[in-house]
Design an enzyme around this catalytic site. Sequence first.
Site, PDB file in Angstrom:
ATOM      1  N   HIS A 199     -52.695  77.049 -29.782  1.00 60.60           N
ATOM      2  CA  HIS A 199     -52.138  76.053 -30.698  1.00 60.60           C
ATOM      3  C   HIS A 199     -52.163  76.572 -32.127  1.00 60.60           C
ATOM      4  CE1 HIS A 199     -52.758  72.211 -28.093  1.00 60.60           C
ATOM      5  NE2 HIS A 199     -51.539  72.682 -27.998  1.00 60.60           N
ATOM      6  N   GLU A 443     -25.613  89.661 -16.166  1.00 58.41           N
ATOM      7  CA  GLU A 443     -26.738  90.603 -16.184  1.00 58.41           C
ATOM      8  C   GLU A 443     -26.962  91.281 -14.840  1.00 58.41           C
ATOM      9  OE1 GLU A 443     -30.154  88.350 -17.495  1.00 58.41           O
ATOM     10  OE2 GLU A 443     -29.586  86.624 -16.290  1.00 58.41           O
ATOM     11  N   ASP A 467     -31.507  92.954 -19.440  1.00 57.40           N
ATOM     12  CA  ASP A 467     -31.600  93.022 -17.985  1.00 57.40           C
ATOM     13  C   ASP A 467     -30.454  93.831 -17.384  1.00 57.40           C
ATOM     14  OD1 ASP A 467     -34.010  91.881 -17.499  1.00 57.40           O
ATOM     15  OD2 ASP A 467     -33.239  89.833 -17.356  1.00 57.40           O
ATOM     16  N   CYS A 514     -25.993  88.792 -25.972  1.00 57.42           N
ATOM     17  CA  CYS A 514     -27.211  88.183 -26.517  1.00 57.42           C
ATOM     18  C   CYS A 514     -28.447  89.043 -26.293  1.00 57.42           C
ATOM     19  CB  CYS A 514     -27.413  86.784 -25.951  1.00 57.42           C
ATOM     20  SG  CYS A 514     -27.753  86.759 -24.187  1.00 57.42           S
TER      21      CYS A 514
END
Lengths: 552, 86
Positions: A199, A443, A467, A514
């Site tokens: 956190h 991919e 990938d 991307c």
Amino acid sequence: MSLKIIGQKAAPGMVHGPIFIFKKGNSEINRSHHLFSDFDPSKETLLFEKALYKSLQDLENLKNKFTSIDKEKIDIIEVHQSLIDDPEVKEQTLAKINHENKFAYVAYEEVISLFKNMFSEIEDSYLKQRVLDLEDISNRVLFYIINPELNFSYFSYSQLNDSRPSIIISEDLTPSDILGFEKTKVLGFVLSKGSPQSHSSILARSMEIPCLVGAHELETLDLSKYTDLILDTENSEVILNPNINEVKSFEEKVSLFKFKQKQLFSFKGKKTETKMGKLVPLGANISGPLDIDSVIKNDAEFIGLYRTEFLFLDRITPPSEEEQYETYRTVFQYLGHKRIIIRTLDIGGDKEAPYIRIQKEENPFLGVRGIRLCLKEIELFKTQLRAILRASNFCNDLGIMFPMVSTISEIKEAKKIFNTVKTELEQSKIQIGKKINIGVMMEVPSLAWILKEVSDEVTFISIGTNDLFQYSNACDRMNNQLQTISSPTHEGFQRFLKFIVQEAKKNQLHVGVCGSIAHHPEIMPYLISIGVDELSMTAQNILTVRAQIADL
Amino acid sequence: MEMKKTILNPEGLHARPAGQLAKVATSFKSKIEVIFNQKTVNAKSAMSLMTLGIIQSSEVIIKADGPDAEEAIQKIATLIDNHFSV
């Protein structure tokens, strides 16, 4: 003598400054005076109840500092409030005071440690984290039992708040510690323990305070010998008592960095276009609400990849529809005026998600992952689609993208589930976005030869080059021994990319990239030359790439 | 009186759902308990509920004793059925 120590980057940044050593356990200080006072149960009861009240007030004040964009912070604070206000803890503590003649702080400490033990007995990573939360709240309550007239935040942090802005060294920090510091006094955090997923690390990132965790070597040092340090998260290191040369070269690095930043800033608010006037929209890859600021600051033209995995990892049960809805809605509310492409869950056997029943796989990267997993765990998939569609009402132009697609029947099946969910929502009169397109990640190499069929089903593809490269070159990107083969400048791979873009164009598919080569200085111009419609990358790279494209 | 219920929501009884259950339980006068895995805890305490480590599909027993026991059990059953959203 200067000393270099390695750690793990938890929040990025480069800074040089004085050291402030933050130690816990301030509530110990006045404890002894209780030993000399007489025991009076009604006085102890009052001390305890006042301490709870003051602790709750503190957190309420802290909460009011944040707005709805800080949902993560508010959630953490509210969990803490409910733990402080717990009736069972109250009752057991009061019983110890009134029936066992124990001082309030002893009684409370005993009850809390009882709960800590119960939490640690449960095999559950989520509850293990809660032990730290218990420590956090009990430190505050104990402080007020012992120092009813003082202010906890002021007391703990006053030394820091009176000093120059400093880099804080500590073993570990709780969320309240981080939220309690005066932000202008903190240049950075260096922790000997901790993890990038805690956190506290999440908070450091969202507050843009550089943070290095897991610098174990600090524990073996006599820190009083050191006065200042260089924190350089790009190299995942700190230099204690840096010498003149080290400071000089660091400052040069920083000023070069700042100079570049300033130059880049002039590209804010401009369209991305080449000298010839060809527009190449640049998008941001994001993982959730924490990235909203960065998207705006770096002026992304759209969101090319919203990864949703973050919500699903490091927990023993999947996130509920409500939790997902709240998260997606937050992102869409702030960024929904831009086009957003959200990718459905993309995890596989290599990720920690105990609630997904994947058989042990020899090679998880070629196993049940992405859409393959979602089509097996249909409830999980439907819940996510419901949450996305409900939130889509806050987005003008949404693309929903399926990952790891290798066959047309997978697309058909996924779309069928999507349509079922959509019809269900429409029947219950729930508003959804007006413009929603479906797309797939490109991919899996063999998909490149059936893009015609793909174009019958979807309107866009996004090339996930990380990938795609690893699958087409039979090359694990993480394997250091393969460095010479594993360069994406491989001629065969580049021709393959060209083939994909040509096929996509031929079939009227909108095509984006991307993966990390989208901002690779040598490959990016090539991607534009072969006709890629748009590029998406980590937001911090956008202005640099926009500047490069302006020179093409 | 008591009732057996299966926890349906995927994240089980983590912090937020535990808080919701405790909040609803607190609105009743009756003594209310949750029994799971041979452990009995006060349903009005989120902290105690969390120590049970209840995950999805766990079967728990809700036990209430007091003037508004019946209503309490009904309310809690509904809450569980609605996946703890109020």
